[in-house]
Design a protein around this motif. Structure first.
Motif, PDB file in Angstrom:
ATOM      1  N   GLY A 133      31.640  35.441  19.605  1.00  0.00           N
ATOM      2  CA  GLY A 133      30.577  35.482  18.610  1.00  0.00           C
ATOM      3  C   GLY A 133      30.219  34.123  18.035  1.00  0.00           C
ATOM      4  N   LEU A 134      31.052  33.118  18.268  1.00  0.00           N
ATOM      5  CA  LEU A 134      30.810  31.797  17.677  1.00  0.00           C
ATOM      6  C   LEU A 134      29.502  31.184  18.172  1.00  0.00           C
ATOM      7  N   ALA A 135      29.235  31.279  19.471  1.00  0.00           N
ATOM      8  CA  ALA A 135      28.016  30.679  20.025  1.00  0.00           C
ATOM      9  C   ALA A 135      26.770  31.333  19.438  1.00  0.00           C
ATOM     10  N   GLU A 136      26.794  32.667  19.322  1.00  0.00           N
ATOM     11  CA  GLU A 136      25.636  33.380  18.783  1.00  0.00           C
ATOM     12  C   GLU A 136      25.407  33.034  17.308  1.00  0.00           C
ATOM     13  N   ILE A 137      26.490  32.981  16.536  1.00  0.00           N
ATOM     14  CA  ILE A 137      26.359  32.666  15.110  1.00  0.00           C
ATOM     15  C   ILE A 137      25.855  31.238  14.920  1.00  0.00           C
ATOM     16  N   VAL A 143      21.506  33.545   2.963  1.00  0.00           N
ATOM     17  CA  VAL A 143      21.259  34.240   4.228  1.00  0.00           C
ATOM     18  C   VAL A 143      22.612  34.454   4.900  1.00  0.00           C
ATOM     19  N   TYR A 144      22.881  35.686   5.346  1.00  0.00           N
ATOM     20  CA  TYR A 144      24.231  35.976   5.823  1.00  0.00           C
ATOM     21  C   TYR A 144      24.262  37.164   6.781  1.00  0.00           C
ATOM     22  N   ILE A 145      25.377  37.259   7.494  1.00  0.00           N
ATOM     23  CA  ILE A 145      25.678  38.416   8.336  1.00  0.00           C
ATOM     24  C   ILE A 145      26.649  39.309   7.562  1.00  0.00           C
ATOM     25  N   PRO A 146      26.298  40.558   7.283  1.00  0.00           N
ATOM     26  CA  PRO A 146      27.243  41.451   6.604  1.00  0.00           C
ATOM     27  C   PRO A 146      28.374  41.866   7.541  1.00  0.00           C
ATOM     28  N   VAL A 147      29.572  41.967   6.991  1.00  0.00           N
ATOM     29  CA  VAL A 147      30.756  42.325   7.784  1.00  0.00           C
ATOM     30  C   VAL A 147      31.564  43.368   7.027  1.00  0.00           C
ATOM     31  N   ASN A 148      31.940  44.429   7.728  1.00  0.00           N
ATOM     32  CA  ASN A 148      32.840  45.437   7.170  1.00  0.00           C
ATOM     33  C   ASN A 148      34.126  45.453   7.987  1.00  0.00           C
ATOM     34  N   ILE A 149      35.245  45.346   7.302  1.00  0.00           N
ATOM     35  CA  ILE A 149      36.537  45.320   7.980  1.00  0.00           C
ATOM     36  C   ILE A 149      36.909  46.729   8.425  1.00  0.00           C
ATOM     37  N   PRO A 150      37.312  46.915   9.686  1.00  0.00           N
ATOM     38  CA  PRO A 150      37.681  48.248  10.178  1.00  0.00           C
ATOM     39  C   PRO A 150      38.839  48.840   9.370  1.00  0.00           C
ATOM     40  N   PRO A 151      38.818  50.149   9.132  1.00  0.00           N
ATOM     41  CA  PRO A 151      39.874  50.793   8.331  1.00  0.00           C
ATOM     42  C   PRO A 151      41.280  50.516   8.849  1.00  0.00           C
ATOM     43  N   ALA A 152      41.452  50.491  10.165  1.00  0.00           N
ATOM     44  CA  ALA A 152      42.786  50.297  10.733  1.00  0.00           C
ATOM     45  C   ALA A 152      43.347  48.911  10.430  1.00  0.00           C
ATOM     46  N   THR A 153      42.478  47.961  10.124  1.00  0.00           N
ATOM     47  CA  THR A 153      42.910  46.583   9.883  1.00  0.00           C
ATOM     48  C   THR A 153      43.268  46.334   8.424  1.00  0.00           C
ATOM     49  N   HIS A 162      30.831  38.756   4.134  1.00  0.00           N
ATOM     50  CA  HIS A 162      29.676  38.105   4.750  1.00  0.00           C
ATOM     51  C   HIS A 162      30.065  36.807   5.451  1.00  0.00           C
ATOM     52  N   ILE A 163      29.327  36.515   6.520  1.00  0.00           N
ATOM     53  CA  ILE A 163      29.373  35.209   7.179  1.00  0.00           C
ATOM     54  C   ILE A 163      28.104  34.471   6.776  1.00  0.00           C
ATOM     55  N   SER A 164      28.244  33.362   6.108  1.00  0.00           N
ATOM     56  CA  SER A 164      27.070  32.616   5.653  1.00  0.00           C
ATOM     57  C   SER A 164      26.376  31.937   6.829  1.00  0.00           C
ATOM     58  N   LEU A 165      25.053  32.056   6.857  1.00  0.00           N
ATOM     59  CA  LEU A 165      24.242  31.361   7.860  1.00  0.00           C
ATOM     60  C   LEU A 165      23.511  30.171   7.252  1.00  0.00           C
ATOM     61  N   GLY A 166      23.665  29.976   5.967  1.00  0.00           N
ATOM     62  CA  GLY A 166      23.039  28.855   5.270  1.00  0.00           C
ATOM     63  C   GLY A 166      23.698  28.683   3.918  1.00  0.00           C
ATOM     64  N   GLN A 186      22.199  31.127  15.296  1.00  0.00           N
ATOM     65  CA  GLN A 186      21.536  31.706  14.126  1.00  0.00           C
ATOM     66  C   GLN A 186      21.540  30.724  12.951  1.00  0.00           C
ATOM     67  N   ILE A 187      22.629  29.994  12.783  1.00  0.00           N
ATOM     68  CA  ILE A 187      22.697  28.980  11.728  1.00  0.00           C
ATOM     69  C   ILE A 187      21.653  27.894  11.969  1.00  0.00           C
ATOM     70  N   GLN A 188      21.507  27.477  13.214  1.00  0.00           N
ATOM     71  CA  GLN A 188      20.518  26.449  13.542  1.00  0.00           C
ATOM     72  C   GLN A 188      19.099  26.924  13.237  1.00  0.00           C
ATOM     73  N   ALA A 189      18.835  28.198  13.502  1.00  0.00           N
ATOM     74  CA  ALA A 189      17.511  28.750  13.213  1.00  0.00           C
ATOM     75  C   ALA A 189      17.251  28.784  11.705  1.00  0.00           C
ATOM     76  N   VAL A 190      18.254  29.179  10.935  1.00  0.00           N
ATOM     77  CA  VAL A 190      18.111  29.194   9.477  1.00  0.00           C
ATOM     78  C   VAL A 190      17.934  27.769   8.955  1.00  0.00           C
ATOM     79  N   ASN A 191      18.648  26.825   9.540  1.00  0.00           N
ATOM     80  CA  ASN A 191      18.513  25.420   9.137  1.00  0.00           C
ATOM     81  C   ASN A 191      17.068  24.934   9.254  1.00  0.00           C
TER      82      ASN A 191
END
Length: 289
Positions: free
Chosen positions: A198-202, A82-92, A139-143, A205-210
């Motif tokens: 974003g740390l608090a929100e993530i 279970v994860y959050i998909p992440v795409n790196i911005p082109p400028a970065t 991806h950011i893993s939620l579990g 979400q991890i706690q919910a997946v747990n």
């Protein structure tokens, strides 16, 4: 690709493929050079690589560098992630590629995550480095990635979708280069960590997946999660070396570039996905959609 190579095969191989053909090599041609030839021209090199191919990197031999799953495959088992998909911005991407170019020569054995391509093989071509290393979904893993049985699939998906049926968008700040080593110390990862926005929100979400994992007797995530995306990996535990190299590079960046930026890049939360086996399932819907 094989069809292309067959089409451009030499005369002898074409003869050998025909059981009714005369196996004697053809006599020298007396064709008038001014007459148009029926022979096909050599293929364009670009045609030998499919549109999404990495070119010559498709044929790299990775040998022992190939990544392996952390649990044995069993009949009826499916890997759950279970994860959050992440795409790196082109400028970065260009800036991150330059960081990798400076770090890689000092750390033997670094590979692109998922593609498993040695980074050393990409350093001479900035465009190829950006393409192979960053033109994909992170991806950011939620579990934890764990094995589940076939009868658990529907239950887990239903609970995830119920829990995350609506969600507000938020911004995620990736603001720290960090090094992680897996539990059995067989892999080291160069990552970018989320320590503020974003740390608090993530974490919620991890706690919910747990809680959903726990209901299915699955191992929960780390007690103190550190959300991140992984950029590169190496075999074994080389955490100390990689940390020293990254720290020195960051210090050089601050001194030489005169920058003490608070974040490396920012990404908008784009939903939650669940991978079971080879199938990806969209979990999260947004309130404004």
């Amino acid at each position: 690709m094989e069809a292309l190579r067959t089409s451009y095969g030499d005369t002898y191989s074409d003869l050998d493929s025909d059981p009714d053909s005369d196996r004697t090599p053809p006599p020298p041609s007396n064709t008038d050079p001014t007459q148009p030839s029926n022979l096909l021209p050599p293929p364009l090199l670009s045609l030998l690589n499919p549109p999404n191919s990495l070119g010559t990197f498709d044929y790299l031999e990775h040998g022992m560098a190939s990544r392996v799953r952390s649990f044995p495959h069993g009949e009826g088992n499916y890997a759950l992630h279970v994860y959050i998909p992440v795409n790196i911005p082109p400028a970065t991407k260009k800036e991150l590629a330059q960081f990798l170019k400076r770090v890689t020569p000092l750390v033997p054995g670094l590979h692109v995550v998922n593609a498993d391509v040695p980074l050393n093989n990409l350093l001479r071509d900035d465009q190829k480095l950006e393409q192979v290393a960053f033109e994909r979904e992170f991806h950011i893993s939620l579990g934890r990635t764990v094995p589940i049985r076939v009868h658990q699939k529907d239950s887990i998906l239903a609970m995830l979708r119920q829990k995350f049926q609506t969600h507000s968008r938020y911004w995620i700040d990736f603001n720290k280069w960090e090094v992680f080593v897996n539990d059995d110390r067989t892999r080291t990862f160069l990552s970018i960590e989320v320590t503020a926005g974003g740390l608090a929100e993530i974490t919620k979400q991890i706690q919910a997946v747990n809680r959903i994992y726990k209901l299915h007797n699955l191992p929960e995530f780390y007690k103190d999660p550190r959300p991140h995306i992984s950029i590169a990996w190496a075999l074994g535990d080389i955490g100390d070396l990689l940390k020293r190299v990254v720290a020195a590079e960051m210090k050089r960046f601050i001194v030489v570039e005169g920058s003490s930026q608070k974040r490396i890049f920012t990404s908008k939360f784009s939903g939650i996905k669940c991978r079971i086996g080879n199938k990806h399932h969209k979990i999260c819907k947004f309130q404004e959609e």
